[in-house]
Motif scaffolding. Structure first.
Motif, PDB file in Angstrom:
ATOM      1  N   ASP A   2       4.436  14.402  -0.861  1.00  0.00           N
ATOM      2  CA  ASP A   2       3.969  15.602  -1.548  1.00  0.00           C
ATOM      3  C   ASP A   2       3.128  16.512  -0.657  1.00  0.00           C
ATOM      4  O   ASP A   2       3.127  17.725  -0.833  1.00  0.00           O
ATOM      5  CB  ASP A   2       3.173  15.231  -2.805  1.00  0.00           C
ATOM      6  N   LYS A   3       2.429  15.939   0.297  1.00  0.00           N
ATOM      7  CA  LYS A   3       1.565  16.724   1.183  1.00  0.00           C
ATOM      8  C   LYS A   3       2.364  17.778   1.936  1.00  0.00           C
ATOM      9  O   LYS A   3       1.861  18.853   2.237  1.00  0.00           O
ATOM     10  CB  LYS A   3       0.863  15.787   2.170  1.00  0.00           C
ATOM     11  N   TYR A   4       3.617  17.484   2.266  1.00  0.00           N
ATOM     12  CA  TYR A   4       4.453  18.402   3.041  1.00  0.00           C
ATOM     13  C   TYR A   4       5.566  19.042   2.207  1.00  0.00           C
ATOM     14  O   TYR A   4       6.503  19.586   2.761  1.00  0.00           O
ATOM     15  CB  TYR A   4       5.065  17.666   4.233  1.00  0.00           C
ATOM     16  N   SER A   5       5.484  18.966   0.897  1.00  0.00           N
ATOM     17  CA  SER A   5       6.501  19.535   0.011  1.00  0.00           C
ATOM     18  C   SER A   5       5.904  20.696  -0.773  1.00  0.00           C
ATOM     19  O   SER A   5       4.748  20.633  -1.175  1.00  0.00           O
ATOM     20  CB  SER A   5       7.018  18.472  -0.952  1.00  0.00           C
ATOM     21  N   LYS A   6       6.693  21.736  -1.013  1.00  0.00           N
ATOM     22  CA  LYS A   6       6.203  22.902  -1.759  1.00  0.00           C
ATOM     23  C   LYS A   6       7.263  23.381  -2.748  1.00  0.00           C
ATOM     24  O   LYS A   6       8.461  23.288  -2.494  1.00  0.00           O
ATOM     25  CB  LYS A   6       5.875  24.064  -0.818  1.00  0.00           C
ATOM     26  N   THR A   7       6.781  23.892  -3.881  1.00  0.00           N
ATOM     27  CA  THR A   7       7.664  24.521  -4.869  1.00  0.00           C
ATOM     28  C   THR A   7       7.069  25.874  -5.247  1.00  0.00           C
ATOM     29  O   THR A   7       5.911  26.154  -4.979  1.00  0.00           O
ATOM     30  CB  THR A   7       7.792  23.657  -6.134  1.00  0.00           C
TER      31      THR A   7
ATOM     32  N   LEU B 120       7.569  28.989  -4.156  1.00  0.00           N
ATOM     33  CA  LEU B 120       7.130  29.877  -3.088  1.00  0.00           C
ATOM     34  C   LEU B 120       7.198  31.328  -3.558  1.00  0.00           C
ATOM     35  O   LEU B 120       8.013  31.676  -4.411  1.00  0.00           O
ATOM     36  CB  LEU B 120       8.003  29.696  -1.852  1.00  0.00           C
TER      37      LEU B 120
ATOM     38  N   GLU C 155       2.871  32.113   4.026  1.00  0.00           N
ATOM     39  CA  GLU C 155       3.969  31.250   3.597  1.00  0.00           C
ATOM     40  C   GLU C 155       4.700  30.644   4.799  1.00  0.00           C
ATOM     41  O   GLU C 155       5.025  29.452   4.810  1.00  0.00           O
ATOM     42  CB  GLU C 155       4.936  32.048   2.725  1.00  0.00           C
TER      43      GLU C 155
ATOM     44  N   SER D 192      11.742  26.460  -2.640  1.00  0.00           N
ATOM     45  CA  SER D 192      11.105  25.141  -2.586  1.00  0.00           C
ATOM     46  C   SER D 192      11.752  24.275  -1.513  1.00  0.00           C
ATOM     47  O   SER D 192      12.900  24.472  -1.140  1.00  0.00           O
ATOM     48  CB  SER D 192      11.181  24.446  -3.943  1.00  0.00           C
TER      49      SER D 192
ATOM     50  N   ASP E 164       3.858  22.245   7.497  1.00  0.00           N
ATOM     51  CA  ASP E 164       4.491  21.120   6.804  1.00  0.00           C
ATOM     52  C   ASP E 164       5.565  20.459   7.677  1.00  0.00           C
ATOM     53  O   ASP E 164       5.656  19.233   7.738  1.00  0.00           O
ATOM     54  CB  ASP E 164       5.094  21.579   5.476  1.00  0.00           C
TER      55      ASP E 164
ATOM     56  N   THR F 277       2.448  28.019   6.438  1.00  0.00           N
ATOM     57  CA  THR F 277       2.392  26.799   5.627  1.00  0.00           C
ATOM     58  C   THR F 277       3.641  25.955   5.852  1.00  0.00           C
ATOM     59  O   THR F 277       3.555  24.734   6.029  1.00  0.00           O
ATOM     60  CB  THR F 277       2.230  27.147   4.139  1.00  0.00           C
ATOM     61  N   LEU F 278       4.812  26.589   5.846  1.00  0.00           N
ATOM     62  CA  LEU F 278       6.062  25.875   6.110  1.00  0.00           C
ATOM     63  C   LEU F 278       6.039  25.269   7.513  1.00  0.00           C
ATOM     64  O   LEU F 278       6.416  24.102   7.702  1.00  0.00           O
ATOM     65  CB  LEU F 278       7.261  26.813   5.952  1.00  0.00           C
TER      66      LEU F 278
END
Length: 164
Positions: free
Chosen positions: A95-100, A102, A43, A74, A50, A46-47
């Motif tokens: 969207d490629k660098y956004s996450k929800t 977690l 995690e 998120s 991004d 990934t952050l």
């Protein structure tokens, strides 16, 4: 003449089964710790990817990007079209660098209680601070140390993110 019977006794069998049970339970505990540490590191990495990806896009496209933490689980990356340093209808979500959704809660500490990073067209970040995964496990990397010119993975020592 009688032959001596060979084989294992019930006591020997019980001892072997007990030893195997103990070894299996210890390996299960170690495996569970490994999985939790792996998920935490995944995690954080990934952050990190991004944020650095948005930073590179800002430099390549010569326009500011932002990463806004919308909740503890998120974040959204966007091109700051209108230059107001806030994520609103005038901005383009990336969207490629956004996450929800977690797995772990994020905790961020930036001056002025801001909840966003602004990445200018030179790749500089507007704040110094850190972002960490709110977890008590012992992962190799569980936070990100952010300065105006550097973004580094680190290890949380209970008070600060020590960049590695």
């Amino acid at each position: 003449m009688l032959k001596k019977a060979s084989g294992v006794t019930l006591i020997e069998l019980i001892v072997v089964i007990t030893i195997l049970t103990i070894l299996l339970s210890l390996s299960t505990i170690a495996f569970n710790n490994y999985i939790v540490n792996y998920n935490t590191e995944n995690e954080v990495k990934t952050l990190y990817a991004d944020i650095t990806g948005a930073r590179m896009r800002a430099m390549i496209e010569n326009r500011p990007y932002m990463v806004k933490f919308t909740s503890a689980t998120s974040y959204v990356a966007a091109i700051d079209i209108n230059g107001d340093e806030d994520y609103d209808a005038g901005d383009i979500r990336v969207d490629k660098y956004s996450k929800t959704h977690l797995k772990y809660n994020l905790v961020w500490a930036f001056p002025g209680n801001t909840d966003r990073l602004i990445l200018d067209n030179r790749g500089l970040v507007n704040v110094n601070g850190n972002i960490r995964v709110n977890s008590t496990n012992d992962a190799e990397y569980d936070c990100i140390a952010i300065s105006n010119t550097r973004i580094k993975l680190g290890k949380w020592n209970g008070k600060d993110c020590i960049a590695r």
